[in-house]
Each structure stands twice: as structure tokens, then as C-alpha cells.
Scaffold this motif. Structure first.
Motif, short mmCIF file in Angstrom:
data_model
loop_
_atom_site.label_atom_id
_atom_site.label_comp_id
_atom_site.label_asym_id
_atom_site.label_seq_id
_atom_site.Cartn_x
_atom_site.Cartn_y
_atom_site.Cartn_z
N LEU A 101 2.70 -6.38 -4.67
CA LEU A 101 3.18 -6.55 -3.30
C LEU A 101 2.99 -5.27 -2.49
CD1 LEU A 101 6.50 -8.58 -3.69
CD2 LEU A 101 4.30 -9.39 -2.82
N ALA A 102 3.25 -4.13 -3.15
CA ALA A 102 3.10 -2.84 -2.48
C ALA A 102 1.65 -2.62 -2.06
CB ALA A 102 3.57 -1.72 -3.39
N MET A 103 0.73 -2.95 -2.97
CA MET A 103 -0.69 -2.78 -2.65
C MET A 103 -1.11 -3.71 -1.53
SD MET A 103 -4.04 -3.21 -5.10
CE MET A 103 -3.49 -1.94 -6.23
N ALA A 104 -0.71 -4.98 -1.62
CA ALA A 104 -1.07 -5.95 -0.59
C ALA A 104 -0.55 -5.53 0.77
CB ALA A 104 -0.53 -7.33 -0.96
N ASN A 105 0.66 -4.99 0.80
CA ASN A 105 1.25 -4.53 2.06
C ASN A 105 0.50 -3.32 2.62
OD1 ASN A 105 3.66 -4.76 3.96
ND2 ASN A 105 3.79 -2.61 3.34
N SER A 106 0.11 -2.40 1.75
CA SER A 106 -0.58 -1.19 2.19
C SER A 106 -1.97 -1.47 2.73
CB SER A 106 -0.69 -0.19 1.02
OG SER A 106 0.60 0.21 0.59
N LEU A 107 -2.63 -2.47 2.16
CA LEU A 107 -4.01 -2.77 2.57
C LEU A 107 -4.09 -3.32 3.98
CD1 LEU A 107 -5.42 -4.40 -0.70
CD2 LEU A 107 -5.66 -2.04 0.07
N LYS A 108 -3.00 -3.75 4.56
CA LYS A 108 -3.01 -4.31 5.92
C LYS A 108 -3.14 -3.24 6.99
CE LYS A 108 0.96 -6.34 5.50
NZ LYS A 108 2.17 -7.15 5.80
N PHE A 109 -3.00 -1.98 6.59
CA PHE A 109 -3.00 -0.89 7.55
C PHE A 109 -4.31 -0.11 7.50
CE2 PHE A 109 1.39 -1.80 6.45
CZ PHE A 109 1.99 -1.88 7.69
N PRO A 110 -4.71 0.51 8.65
CA PRO A 110 -4.02 0.55 9.95
C PRO A 110 -4.15 -0.76 10.71
CG PRO A 110 -6.12 1.68 10.12
CD PRO A 110 -5.95 1.31 8.67
N GLU A 141 -12.19 -7.80 14.26
CA GLU A 141 -11.53 -8.36 13.07
C GLU A 141 -11.96 -9.80 12.81
OE1 GLU A 141 -7.12 -9.90 11.79
OE2 GLU A 141 -7.22 -8.02 12.92
N GLN A 142 -12.00 -10.61 13.85
CA GLN A 142 -12.42 -12.00 13.71
C GLN A 142 -13.86 -12.09 13.21
OE1 GLN A 142 -11.69 -13.58 17.60
NE2 GLN A 142 -9.47 -13.32 17.44
N ASP A 143 -14.71 -11.21 13.71
CA ASP A 143 -16.13 -11.26 13.34
C ASP A 143 -16.35 -10.86 11.88
OD1 ASP A 143 -16.75 -12.08 15.86
OD2 ASP A 143 -17.43 -10.12 16.58
N ILE A 144 -15.64 -9.84 11.40
CA ILE A 144 -15.82 -9.45 10.00
C ILE A 144 -15.23 -10.50 9.07
CG2 ILE A 144 -13.73 -7.98 10.03
CD1 ILE A 144 -16.89 -7.58 7.81
N LYS A 145 -14.13 -11.13 9.47
CA LYS A 145 -13.55 -12.21 8.66
C LYS A 145 -14.51 -13.39 8.57
CE LYS A 145 -8.59 -11.34 9.16
NZ LYS A 145 -7.31 -11.80 9.75
N GLN A 146 -15.16 -13.69 9.67
CA GLN A 146 -16.15 -14.77 9.67
C GLN A 146 -17.32 -14.44 8.78
OE1 GLN A 146 -17.46 -16.05 13.56
NE2 GLN A 146 -19.25 -17.12 12.75
N CYS A 147 -17.76 -13.18 8.84
CA CYS A 147 -18.88 -12.72 8.00
C CYS A 147 -18.51 -12.81 6.52
CB CYS A 147 -19.25 -11.30 8.38
SG CYS A 147 -20.76 -10.68 7.59
N ALA A 195 -13.66 -3.23 9.34
CA ALA A 195 -14.46 -3.87 8.28
C ALA A 195 -14.00 -3.42 6.90
CB ALA A 195 -15.94 -3.53 8.48
N TYR A 196 -13.81 -2.13 6.71
CA TYR A 196 -13.33 -1.63 5.41
C TYR A 196 -11.95 -2.19 5.08
CZ TYR A 196 -17.04 1.80 4.50
OH TYR A 196 -18.23 2.41 4.21
N ARG A 197 -11.09 -2.28 6.08
CA ARG A 197 -9.74 -2.82 5.85
C ARG A 197 -9.81 -4.27 5.37
NH1 ARG A 197 -6.72 -3.61 11.16
NH2 ARG A 197 -7.77 -5.63 11.02
N GLU A 198 -10.59 -5.09 6.06
CA GLU A 198 -10.68 -6.51 5.71
C GLU A 198 -11.39 -6.71 4.37
OE1 GLU A 198 -8.99 -8.85 7.27
OE2 GLU A 198 -8.27 -7.22 8.58
N LEU A 199 -12.36 -5.87 4.06
CA LEU A 199 -13.05 -5.96 2.77
C LEU A 199 -12.13 -5.53 1.63
CD1 LEU A 199 -16.58 -4.68 3.79
CD2 LEU A 199 -15.97 -7.01 3.11
N ALA A 200 -11.23 -4.58 1.91
CA ALA A 200 -10.25 -4.18 0.90
C ALA A 200 -9.31 -5.35 0.58
CB ALA A 200 -9.44 -2.99 1.41
N ILE A 201 -8.88 -6.05 1.63
CA ILE A 201 -8.01 -7.22 1.43
C ILE A 201 -8.76 -8.32 0.68
CG2 ILE A 201 -6.79 -9.07 2.64
CD1 ILE A 201 -6.22 -7.02 4.89
N PHE A 202 -10.03 -8.50 1.02
CA PHE A 202 -10.88 -9.50 0.36
C PHE A 202 -11.01 -9.19 -1.13
CE2 PHE A 202 -15.40 -10.66 -0.68
CZ PHE A 202 -15.20 -12.03 -0.78
#
Length: 265
Positions: free
Chosen positions: A19-28, A76-82, A141-148
Motif C-alpha cells: 500500500l505504501a508503494m502504491a501510494n508513493s507511486l502516484k506522486f508527483p 496523462e491521458q495520452d500516456i495512459k492511452q499509449c 510518463a515515468y510516473r504512469e509507467l511506474a504505476i503500470f
């Protein structure tokens, strides 16, 4: 612990590594990414235009909050779509194949997005002119790829991509042009002579480096490049000083003519 049907509190986050990791990955968050680019002028106008209507604005109302945030949200929307379009191309069987697959997504997304943002910067009345907005594409992009990566069980890679995200965010904060100009002015007030001398040295360093890159690029292509093509190559691949396209072109033009300082020497 199974949190599927439980409201998660910060106490839960504090005591659970996943949970801690998942929460941290949302930032910045996008608001913070925008602040890093636009500084104290972000989120100051409650009745702002959308960034898609920026051409209708004037210099007096250029720094508008909705425009900043909408740009971040669009990225953000564009990288999520990609990511969604290329998920099936990622092989999660090993760390190496996962890393390769995720980086391939990055290679698909960044060139197109950076080109789009560059065109936005070059628009005649762009409110983003001169600002390092393409760095936001890297951060988000790096943030969303980390979450992915995290969602697919690649925790180490998730941390690596998150680290890259935070490094880019830090770089972007220091590349904020308004911040740099203010800091240069502060240094100038402390020691004007030394500041000017140092800036001349930076200009010369830029021009000599651009000229060397220009020569190497021409050699690689086997022909002399047009100034616009060479400047564009530098802008996208060797923009260490985070300069605008026109500034790089002017510096390179001066360097080609043997002028390496603003004094014409």
C-alpha cells in the motif's frame, strides 16, 4: 491483508509495504508538475481559459491555472492511452523483458508527444512559449509507467521508473525559466561583474558545443545540414541547457559564422 472491501486509511498505508508503494507511486500529482514549470503563477486565476484556447489570450492574462492543469491532464491521458494500446506487447515473464517492453512504450510515446509540445511552444501567441513543458511529458510518463509496472507485479522496476520520474521533476524545477532569471538577477545584484563574465562563458560553451554537434551530425549524414534541421536535432537530442528552438538556431548560426560570444568574438 485483504483491503478489497475495506476503506484504506493512512495507518493501513503506513503499515503495509505494498500500500505504501502504491501510494508513493502516484506522486508527483499533476498540480505539482505544473507548479514546477510555471512557478508561483500556477493556480491563481479562478476564471481561466482552457489551454486549447491559449491563442485568444493576451500577455496580461497568459499565466492561467486551468490552462496549466489541462495540459498536464492531457499528457496523462495520452500516456495512459499509449499504455493501454501496447500492454499486450509487454512480456512480463522476466524483469529484462518487462523493462524492455515498458521502455518500448516510452519510445513510442515520447517522440510524438515532444513534437506536439514543440509545435505548441512555437505558436505565435503561445502562453507556454519559453517554458520547459516537454519535461512534463517525461515526469508524467515515468510516473504512469511506474504505476503500470507495479500493477503487473514488477515492483523493482516500478521503483526505478518512479525514481526517474522524481529526478525529472527535480530537473524541471531547476529549469524553470522564471526561477532561473530571478536567480541570475539575484547573483547579478551580489556581484554584477562576475555574473556577466560567467554568463559570457556559458554562451561561448553553448555555441561551441552546438557547433561540434552540428559537425558530427553532418558527418553522420554525409552532407552539410540546413541550420533548421541541425537546430531541431540539437533541440530534441542535446538540449542540456533547455533552450528554445529559436535560441538554439540563433546560437548555432552565430557559431557557424565564428561568433562565440555576444561581443562578436
Amino acid at each position: 491483508m485483504d483491503y478489497k472491501n475495506k476503506k484504506i486509511s493512512m495507518e493501513d498505508v503506513n503499515k503495509d509495504i505494498y500500500l505504501a508503494m502504491a501510494n508513493s507511486l502516484k506522486f508527483p500529482l499533476n498540480e505539482i508538475v505544473a507548479w514546477a514549470i510555471f512557478g508561483d503563477n500556477t493556480f491563481v486565476n479562478e476564471n481561466a481559459l482552457l489551454y486549447s484556447n491559449y491563442a485568444d489570450t493576451t500577455l496580461d492574462n497568459a499565466l492561467i491555472n486551468e490552462s496549466h492543469l489541462e495540459l498536464m491532464n492531457t499528457i496523462e491521458q495520452d500516456i495512459k492511452q499509449c499504455i493501454d494500446e501496447n500492454t499486450d506487447n509487454v512480456d512480463f515473464s522476466t524483469m529484462h523483458s518487462t523493462n524492455e517492453g515498458i521502455n518500448n512504450i516510452l519510445d513510442i510515446f515520447l517522440p510524438a508527444k515532444c513534437q506536439e509540445l514543440t509545435l505548441l511552444l512555437r505558436q505565435k501567441d503561445s502562453i507556454f512559449r519559453g517554458l520547459p513543458i516537454w519535461w512534463a511529458a517525461l515526469v508524467i510518463a515515468y510516473r504512469e509507467l511506474a504505476i503500470f509496472a507495479y500493477k503487473n507485479g514488477s515492483y523493482y522496476l516500478a521503483m526505478q521508473f518512479s525514481e526517474s520520474c522524481n529526478e525529472c521533476q527535480s530537473q524541471m524545477m531547476f529549469k524553470n525559466i522564471a526561477f532561473i532569471k530571478a536567480y541570475q538577477e539575484k547573483l547579478s545584484n551580489i556581484n554584477k561583474t562576475n555574473s556577466i563574465t560567467g554568463w559570457k562563458g556559458i554562451v561561448e560553451k553553448q555555441r561551441r558545443r552546438y557547433l561540434e554537434i552540428d559537425r558530427q551530425y553532418s558527418k553522420k549524414l554525409g552532407r552539410k545540414t540546413y541550420i533548421k534541421d541541425a537546430a531541431e536535432f540539437i533541440y530534441f537530442n542535446h538540449n542540456d541547457f533547455n533552450m528554445g528552438f529559436e535560441t538554439i538556431r540563433d546560437h548555432l548560426s552565430a557559431a557557424r559564422n565564428g561568433v562565440f560570444t555576444n561581443n562578436g568574438k
